[in-house]
Design a protein around this motif. Structure first.
Motif, PDB file in Angstrom:
ATOM      1  N   VAL A 139      53.830  79.004-103.364  1.00 20.20           N
ATOM      2  CA  VAL A 139      54.826  80.041-103.081  1.00 20.20           C
ATOM      3  C   VAL A 139      55.753  80.181-104.287  1.00 20.20           C
ATOM      4  O   VAL A 139      56.402  79.236-104.702  1.00 20.20           O
ATOM      5  CB  VAL A 139      55.618  79.725-101.794  1.00 20.20           C
ATOM      6  CG1 VAL A 139      56.664  80.791-101.530  1.00 20.20           C
ATOM      7  CG2 VAL A 139      54.670  79.602-100.603  1.00 20.20           C
ATOM      8  N   GLU A 159      56.384  85.875-100.373  1.00 20.92           N
ATOM      9  CA  GLU A 159      56.038  86.032 -98.960  1.00 20.92           C
ATOM     10  C   GLU A 159      55.309  87.349 -98.684  1.00 20.92           C
ATOM     11  O   GLU A 159      54.312  87.375 -97.952  1.00 20.92           O
ATOM     12  CB  GLU A 159      57.285  85.927 -98.089  1.00 20.92           C
ATOM     13  CG  GLU A 159      56.962  85.939 -96.614  1.00 20.92           C
ATOM     14  CD  GLU A 159      58.164  85.680 -95.719  1.00 20.92           C
ATOM     15  OE1 GLU A 159      58.015  85.867 -94.507  1.00 20.92           O
ATOM     16  OE2 GLU A 159      59.238  85.304 -96.230  1.00 20.92           O
ATOM     17  N   THR A 193      51.434  87.503 -97.483  1.00 15.23           N
ATOM     18  CA  THR A 193      51.151  88.148 -96.197  1.00 15.23           C
ATOM     19  C   THR A 193      49.974  89.109 -96.339  1.00 15.23           C
ATOM     20  O   THR A 193      49.032  89.077 -95.539  1.00 15.23           O
ATOM     21  CB  THR A 193      52.401  88.881 -95.670  1.00 15.23           C
ATOM     22  OG1 THR A 193      53.432  87.909 -95.444  1.00 15.23           O
ATOM     23  CG2 THR A 193      52.111  89.622 -94.386  1.00 15.23           C
ATOM     24  N   LYS A 206      52.769  84.125 -90.932  1.00 12.82           N
ATOM     25  CA  LYS A 206      54.129  83.624 -91.177  1.00 12.82           C
ATOM     26  C   LYS A 206      54.173  82.106 -91.069  1.00 12.82           C
ATOM     27  O   LYS A 206      54.839  81.433 -91.857  1.00 12.82           O
ATOM     28  CB  LYS A 206      55.114  84.252 -90.197  1.00 12.82           C
ATOM     29  CG  LYS A 206      55.377  85.707 -90.469  1.00 12.82           C
ATOM     30  CD  LYS A 206      56.300  86.301 -89.424  1.00 12.82           C
ATOM     31  CE  LYS A 206      56.481  87.791 -89.660  1.00 12.82           C
ATOM     32  NZ  LYS A 206      57.313  88.405 -88.635  1.00 12.82           N
ATOM     33  N   ILE A 243      52.495  80.488 -94.129  1.00 11.64           N
ATOM     34  CA  ILE A 243      53.396  80.592 -95.281  1.00 11.64           C
ATOM     35  C   ILE A 243      54.534  79.583 -95.157  1.00 11.64           C
ATOM     36  O   ILE A 243      54.916  78.945 -96.135  1.00 11.64           O
ATOM     37  CB  ILE A 243      53.913  82.029 -95.460  1.00 11.64           C
ATOM     38  CG1 ILE A 243      52.752  82.959 -95.840  1.00 11.64           C
ATOM     39  CG2 ILE A 243      55.013  82.087 -96.527  1.00 11.64           C
ATOM     40  CD1 ILE A 243      53.091  84.443 -95.813  1.00 11.64           C
ATOM     41  N   SER A 249      55.186  76.722 -97.884  1.00  8.17           N
ATOM     42  CA  SER A 249      56.496  76.740 -98.546  1.00  8.17           C
ATOM     43  C   SER A 249      57.153  75.370 -98.615  1.00  8.17           C
ATOM     44  O   SER A 249      58.084  75.179 -99.394  1.00  8.17           O
ATOM     45  CB  SER A 249      57.438  77.703 -97.825  1.00  8.17           C
ATOM     46  OG  SER A 249      56.967  79.017 -97.912  1.00  8.17           O
TER      47      SER A 249
END
Length: 127
Positions: free
Chosen positions: A55, A80, A84, A111, A114, A118
């Motif tokens: 990320v 992000e 996505t 989500k 991610i 992250s």
């Protein structure tokens, strides 16, 4: 003042559940990715690059991994919004990528993945 605070809290409670990104759920979903990718302190490049620190990283730049020209030349950064789109369908975002994963269907799943990704610094330690 107490009644105003209590009223505000009651309103929040009655509004229903608030769904936030769930890294624990993302870790479970990442099991689908483990066939090709590793993450964490001992992660190495495999069929796909390791995803430590992904990320915020520019696409196609993980040292020691042989990327497709399409991904190296994409100019993407894994924020992000880009992740996505990628996780919905890699080949839709970058035609010519080597990644064969068809994508996740649910936005909440993306989500959560991610959120899981992250958590990891470039060295595989957790933030």
């Amino acid at each position: 003042m107490k009644s105003v605070l209590f009223g505000a809290l009651a309103l929040v409670a009655l509004a229903g559940p608030v769904y936030a990104q769930d890294a624990a759920a993302g870790e479970k979903l990442f099991m689908r990715c483990k066939a090709c990718h590793q993450i964490g302190p001992d992660a190495k490049n495999a069929i796909g690059p390791d995803l430590n620190g992904v990320v915020g990283r520019r696409a196609g730049t993980e040292e020691g991994y042989s990327y497709s020209a399409a991904l190296k030349d994409s100019g993407l950064t894994w924020d992000e919004a880009t992740l996505t789109k990628w996780l919905h369908g890699p080949k839709k975002l970058v035609a010519g990528t080597k990644m064969i994963f068809p994508g996740f269907q649910k936005d909440d799943d993306i989500k959560n993945v991610i959120a899981y990704l992250s958590q990891f610094n470039a060295d595989g330690s957790k933030k």
